[in-house]
Motif scaffolding. Structure first.
Motif, mmCIF file in Angstrom:
data_model
loop_
_atom_site.group_PDB
_atom_site.id
_atom_site.type_symbol
_atom_site.label_atom_id
_atom_site.label_comp_id
_atom_site.label_asym_id
_atom_site.label_seq_id
_atom_site.Cartn_x
_atom_site.Cartn_y
_atom_site.Cartn_z
ATOM 1 N N LYS A 150 -8.198 4.416 -3.739
ATOM 2 C CA LYS A 150 -9.161 4.611 -2.565
ATOM 3 C C LYS A 150 -8.818 6.130 -2.285
ATOM 4 C CE LYS A 150 -11.678 3.861 1.706
ATOM 5 N NZ LYS A 150 -11.855 2.786 2.861
ATOM 6 N N VAL A 151 -9.986 6.982 -2.714
ATOM 7 C CA VAL A 151 -9.682 8.137 -2.285
ATOM 8 C C VAL A 151 -10.099 8.624 -0.815
ATOM 9 C CG1 VAL A 151 -10.212 10.865 -3.023
ATOM 10 C CG2 VAL A 151 -9.858 9.331 -4.591
ATOM 11 N N LEU A 152 -9.497 9.103 -0.054
ATOM 12 C CA LEU A 152 -9.629 9.166 1.451
ATOM 13 C C LEU A 152 -10.266 10.490 1.805
ATOM 14 C CD1 LEU A 152 -6.251 7.466 2.729
ATOM 15 C CD2 LEU A 152 -8.611 6.418 2.525
ATOM 16 N N ASP A 153 -9.804 11.626 0.973
ATOM 17 C CA ASP A 153 -10.446 12.920 1.493
ATOM 18 C C ASP A 153 -10.415 13.613 0.156
ATOM 19 O OD1 ASP A 153 -11.159 15.421 2.270
ATOM 20 O OD2 ASP A 153 -9.789 15.375 3.704
ATOM 21 N N ARG A 154 -11.596 13.732 -0.852
ATOM 22 C CA ARG A 154 -11.697 14.284 -2.035
ATOM 23 C C ARG A 154 -11.509 15.703 -1.965
ATOM 24 N NH1 ARG A 154 -13.494 11.429 -6.311
ATOM 25 N NH2 ARG A 154 -14.254 9.864 -4.607
ATOM 26 N N ILE A 165 0.802 -1.254 0.050
ATOM 27 C CA ILE A 165 -0.030 0.096 -0.052
ATOM 28 C C ILE A 165 0.817 1.115 -0.133
ATOM 29 C CG2 ILE A 165 -1.487 1.422 1.390
ATOM 30 C CD1 ILE A 165 -3.010 -1.327 2.368
ATOM 31 N N GLU A 166 0.521 1.998 -0.915
ATOM 32 C CA GLU A 166 1.055 3.471 -0.860
ATOM 33 C C GLU A 166 -0.076 4.488 -0.653
ATOM 34 O OE1 GLU A 166 3.019 4.308 -4.674
ATOM 35 O OE2 GLU A 166 0.945 5.193 -5.553
ATOM 36 N N THR A 167 0.410 5.224 0.232
ATOM 37 C CA THR A 167 -0.438 6.375 0.989
ATOM 38 C C THR A 167 -0.129 7.948 0.428
ATOM 39 O OG1 THR A 167 -1.427 5.004 2.378
ATOM 40 C CG2 THR A 167 -1.920 7.447 2.598
ATOM 41 N N VAL A 168 -0.745 8.779 -0.224
ATOM 42 C CA VAL A 168 -0.304 9.905 -0.448
ATOM 43 C C VAL A 168 -0.918 10.908 0.588
ATOM 44 C CG1 VAL A 168 -0.351 11.936 -2.177
ATOM 45 C CG2 VAL A 168 0.193 9.660 -2.973
ATOM 46 N N PHE A 188 -5.086 9.935 -0.707
ATOM 47 C CA PHE A 188 -5.583 8.718 -1.194
ATOM 48 C C PHE A 188 -4.440 7.583 -1.102
ATOM 49 C CE2 PHE A 188 -3.182 10.710 -4.764
ATOM 50 C CZ PHE A 188 -2.559 9.681 -5.352
ATOM 51 N N LYS A 189 -5.039 6.435 -1.140
ATOM 52 C CA LYS A 189 -4.057 5.219 -0.971
ATOM 53 C C LYS A 189 -4.391 4.319 -2.352
ATOM 54 C CE LYS A 189 -6.814 2.408 2.033
ATOM 55 N NZ LYS A 189 -6.831 1.807 3.534
ATOM 56 N N ASN A 190 -3.517 3.415 -2.675
ATOM 57 C CA ASN A 190 -3.332 2.680 -3.688
ATOM 58 C C ASN A 190 -3.008 1.318 -3.083
ATOM 59 O OD1 ASN A 190 -4.503 4.224 -5.856
ATOM 60 N ND2 ASN A 190 -2.548 5.155 -6.376
ATOM 61 N N LYS A 191 -3.393 0.143 -3.706
ATOM 62 C CA LYS A 191 -3.004 -1.075 -3.025
ATOM 63 C C LYS A 191 -2.650 -1.894 -4.108
ATOM 64 C CE LYS A 191 -4.094 -5.019 -0.190
ATOM 65 N NZ LYS A 191 -5.022 -5.574 0.744
ATOM 66 N N VAL A 192 -1.246 -2.371 -4.348
ATOM 67 C CA VAL A 192 -1.034 -3.034 -5.489
ATOM 68 C C VAL A 192 -0.904 -4.628 -5.291
ATOM 69 C CG1 VAL A 192 0.845 -3.615 -7.264
ATOM 70 C CG2 VAL A 192 0.323 -1.113 -6.501
ATOM 71 N N GLU A 193 -1.506 -5.325 -5.975
ATOM 72 C CA GLU A 193 -1.656 -6.814 -5.444
ATOM 73 C C GLU A 193 -1.055 -7.512 -6.742
ATOM 74 O OE1 GLU A 193 -5.208 -7.439 -2.354
ATOM 75 O OE2 GLU A 193 -5.620 -7.883 -4.590
ATOM 76 N N GLN A 194 -0.173 -8.503 -6.194
ATOM 77 C CA GLN A 194 0.313 -9.516 -7.409
ATOM 78 C C GLN A 194 0.005 -11.008 -6.681
ATOM 79 O OE1 GLN A 194 4.177 -8.261 -7.613
ATOM 80 N NE2 GLN A 194 3.994 -6.758 -9.506
ATOM 81 N N ASN A 195 -0.334 -11.845 -7.656
ATOM 82 C CA ASN A 195 -0.340 -13.180 -7.363
ATOM 83 C C ASN A 195 0.343 -14.142 -8.301
ATOM 84 O OD1 ASN A 195 -1.720 -13.566 -9.635
ATOM 85 N ND2 ASN A 195 -3.992 -14.012 -8.540
ATOM 86 N N GLY A 196 1.173 -13.672 -9.112
ATOM 87 C CA GLY A 196 2.097 -14.253 -10.088
ATOM 88 C C GLY A 196 1.455 -15.086 -11.060
ATOM 89 N N MET A 197 0.009 -14.721 -11.525
ATOM 90 C CA MET A 197 -0.802 -15.320 -12.490
ATOM 91 C C MET A 197 -0.960 -13.959 -13.244
ATOM 92 S SD MET A 197 -2.646 -18.234 -10.524
ATOM 93 C CE MET A 197 -3.412 -18.979 -11.978
ATOM 94 N N ARG A 198 -0.738 -14.194 -14.667
ATOM 95 C CA ARG A 198 -1.138 -13.162 -15.558
ATOM 96 C C ARG A 198 -2.810 -13.250 -15.725
ATOM 97 N NH1 ARG A 198 2.788 -10.539 -17.567
ATOM 98 N NH2 ARG A 198 4.962 -11.681 -17.955
ATOM 99 N N SER A 199 -3.399 -11.856 -15.787
ATOM 100 C CA SER A 199 -4.764 -11.668 -15.878
ATOM 101 C C SER A 199 -5.204 -12.098 -17.298
ATOM 102 C CB SER A 199 -5.166 -10.394 -15.473
ATOM 103 O OG SER A 199 -6.450 -10.134 -16.110
ATOM 104 N N VAL A 200 -6.195 -13.015 -17.532
ATOM 105 C CA VAL A 200 -6.757 -13.271 -19.020
ATOM 106 C C VAL A 200 -7.297 -11.973 -19.536
ATOM 107 C CG1 VAL A 200 -7.258 -15.788 -18.233
ATOM 108 C CG2 VAL A 200 -9.013 -13.876 -17.883
#
Length: 254
Positions: free
Chosen positions: A205-209, A166-169, A182-194
């Motif tokens: 996710k915007v925390l305070d617009r 998670i990175e939060t600005v 806002f914060k962004n959560k980057v997820e990886q599971n090692g399998m390419r998306s179809v």
């Protein structure tokens, strides 16, 4: 920002310019590709360290090498540090700031990277250490149509190790208050998306617009919004936000 300006002058004064599928790709979040760079560290007792610096934002560990020995530091023992990031091709500046987490209401020192600094506010980012967990995911038979309904005969639920970070600005005003934007959560599971061909996904996710408008004012914020729309930029991603803020900087010069 008076606090950051004072600390910046101090730091700059010590810097010398200078179980998965075998076919699945490796998860980049787990790969520490950080390189050593020439930089400087200002310790909590005002000791100045000059030499090779490496910051692993996946684990929140700052390393220093003087040519003979390597030392590691956490936020409690460091006031600030900087180095030139070859991969990003820019100078990166970090400060240790006290922050009270809204999740546990615990106040503690943390590393924040300075992204942009203006007269009445600064833009910061904090990277949480990476997390790993086992999750159940749907494995689709590559021979099936990705948009079709699930095929019980060939599709199945499998357990995958999911790696996330998670990175939060944040925006910080002249009073030193740090507010999450806002914060962004980057997820990886090692399998390419179809669907995308990539093996990672980002949850934003915007925390305070209204936070940026609070510091820029309604008139300037309206211009920033128009600029973002014209250039298809999003306020909730770090790269796009920096482009918008650079435009904000140009507006202030006029």
């Amino acid at each position: 920002m008076r606090y950051l300006n004072c600390l910046l002058v101090t730091v700059l004064s010590v810097y010398q310019a200078v179980g998965q599928d075998k076919k699945s790709p490796k998860m980049e979040l787990l790969n520490d590709r950080t390189e050593w760079s020439e930089g400087s560290i200002l310790l909590e007792d005002n000791t100045e360290l000059k030499g090779m610096v490496k910051y692993n934002d996946h684990e929140g560990i700052l390393s220093y090498n003087d040519g003979d020995n390597t030392r590691a530091f956490g936020p409690r023992s460091v006031l600030g540090f900087e180095f030139f990031d070859e991969s990003k091709q820019r100078q990166r500046i970090f400060y240790t700031l006290d922050y009270e987490s809204p999740e546990d209401n615990v106040r503690k020192p943390l590393f924040f990277e300075l992204l942009r600094e203006f007269k009445n506010f600064s833009v910061l980012v904090k990277y949480d250490p990476i997390q790993t967990e086992r999750k159940a995911v749907m494995w689709l038979n590559p021979h099936d149509n990705a948009m079709s309904t699930l095929n019980p005969a060939s599709d199945r639920i499998v357990k995958q190790t999911v790696v996330s970070q998670i990175e939060t600005v944040y925006l910080m005003g002249m009073d030193g208050e740090i507010e999450a934007y806002f914060k962004n959560k980057v997820e990886q599971n090692g399998m390419r998306s179809v669907f995308t061909g990539k093996d990672d996904r980002v949850k934003s996710k915007v925390l305070d617009r209204d936070l940026l408008e609070k510091y820029t004012g309604p008139e300037l914020y309206a211009k920033l919004t128009a600029y973002a729309q014209e250039n298809e930029l999003k306020f909730r991603t770090q790269d796009d936000l920096l482009k918008i803020l650079d435009y904000h900087k140009d507006l202030l010069k006029k």
